[in-house]
Scaffold this active site. Structure first.
Site, mmCIF file in Angstrom:
data_model
loop_
_atom_site.group_PDB
_atom_site.id
_atom_site.type_symbol
_atom_site.label_atom_id
_atom_site.label_comp_id
_atom_site.label_asym_id
_atom_site.label_seq_id
_atom_site.Cartn_x
_atom_site.Cartn_y
_atom_site.Cartn_z
ATOM 1 N N CYS A 116 -108.227 -34.272 47.184
ATOM 2 C CA CYS A 116 -109.310 -34.372 48.175
ATOM 3 C C CYS A 116 -110.685 -33.951 47.647
ATOM 4 C CB CYS A 116 -108.961 -33.549 49.405
ATOM 5 S SG CYS A 116 -107.461 -34.113 50.236
ATOM 6 N N HIS A 256 -115.354 -31.985 53.519
ATOM 7 C CA HIS A 256 -114.120 -32.780 53.469
ATOM 8 C C HIS A 256 -113.430 -32.660 54.819
ATOM 9 C CE1 HIS A 256 -110.285 -34.366 52.486
ATOM 10 N NE2 HIS A 256 -109.683 -33.193 52.503
ATOM 11 N N ASN A 286 -107.659 -37.456 57.704
ATOM 12 C CA ASN A 286 -107.967 -37.091 56.320
ATOM 13 C C ASN A 286 -107.692 -38.294 55.421
ATOM 14 O OD1 ASN A 286 -108.091 -36.081 53.723
ATOM 15 N ND2 ASN A 286 -106.793 -34.306 54.107
#
EC number: 2.3.1.180
Length: 331
Positions: A116, A256, A286
């Site tokens: 990520c 994020h 996500n």
């Protein structure tokens, strides 16, 4: 002669049409909308449906839209850095596949794997090629087809992840705008808590790995959450302190999109109010390497030339980091 910075000069994004809602997930695993929303902030996520479609197929429309916005051709791109945890295949690099699909015949490229944190690692890496004078146009892509590695019988992961792709173009800037600083970190001791166990050289694919469902993302939720909530917040505060920035100086935090509680903790640590935080986790979940680029794409019209922007991420590895940039254009 003024210092050359690598500035983002265009952004774009793409998400698939299919919407997987919390209500649909209720029919698949033991969960409910309230539980998912209160713990993650996610209401829905996008899923790439259709035979023969891969991560690069989301990147193509994202990049083509970026090129149109910027008024340039694919032939002008010097380098493609494709940040992904779900490449089309282990090799060749998805960056090479993308270059072929869009006609970037003069570009070289490679994939960057930092889970990520990939997109901010990619921006920082791409910036070096601009600052050194080696390249004039570096394309950084962040995208993942997370649905390809998610077990939809595992409620610890299937509620979180979605598919999507975003991209940014880096070009030289001599006005003091662009990427000013970055702090990037990793700790391989975290590898046991967030991983995809099989399919690599450690554990090649076999009947056993398939039966054990080891080709799906695995996450030890509480351990990852604790590490993420501390480190993402700390690194965002650290880059502010290093560059003598106060919360009043910050126009936007671009975090994020892993979990709304992690985002809130980061904003609180920075002293930044919710009105300055880009959040679209409720719509997309996500998307791993896609999250930050998709935020920049959706908020592009609100970004102003000279804005102080902090990007912050945390991912498997563990990897984490922050980028401080001055926005270079008015949309």
């Amino acid at each position: 002669m003024s210092k050359i910075h690598a500035a983002i000069t265009a952004v774009n994004g793409y998400v698939p049409d299919y919407i997987l809602t919390n209500q649909e997930l209720e029919t698949m695993v033991d969960t409910n909308d309230e539980w998912i929303t209160t713990r993650t902030g996610i209401k829905e996520r996008r899923i790439q449906k259709g035979e023969g479609l891969a991560t690069s197929d989301m990147a193509v429309p994202a990049v083509e839209g970026l090129l149109k916005k910027r008024g340039i051709s694919a032939e002008e791109i010097d380098l493609i850095i494709f940040c992904t945890s779900t490449p089309d295949m282990p090799f060749p690099a998805t960056a090479n596949i993308l270059a072929d699909k869009i006609g970037a015949v003069n570009a070289w490229g490679y994939d960057l794997q930092a889970a990520c944190s990939g997109f901010i690692f990619g921006l920082s890496t791409g910036a070096q090629f601009i600052e050194s004078g080696k390249h004039k146009k570096v394309l950084v892509v962040g995208g993942d087809k997370m649905s390809s590695i998610i077990n939809y019988e595992d409620r610890t992961t299937c509620i979180i992840f979605g598919d999507g792709c975003g991209c940014a173009l880096l070009e030289p800037n001599d006005e003091g705008l662009g990427i000013i600083d970055s702090i990037l970190k990793s700790d391989g001791a975290g590898r046991n808590f967030l991983n995809l166990k099989a399919g690599g050289s450690l554990k090649p694919a076999s009947y056993e790995t398939i039966d054990n469902k080891e080709h799906y993302a695995y996450q030890e939720g509480q351990t990852v959450f604790k590490f993420a909530v501390t480190n993402m917040a700390n690194v965002a505060a650290e880059i502010m302190e290093k560059n003598n920035l106060t919360s009043d100086d910050i126009a936007w935090l671009v975090p994020h999109q892993a979990n709304k509680r992690i985002i809130d903790a980061t904003a609180n640590r920075m002293g930044v109010g919710p009105e300055k935080v880009m959040i679209n986790i409720e719509k997309y979940g996500n998307t791993t390497n896609g999250t930050i680029a998709l935020c920049l794409w959706e908020w592009e019209s609100k970004l102003k030339k000279g804005d102080n922007v902090i990007l912050a991420a945390f991912g498997g590895g563990f990897t984490w980091g922050s980028v401080y940039l001055k926005w270079a254009y008015n949309a």
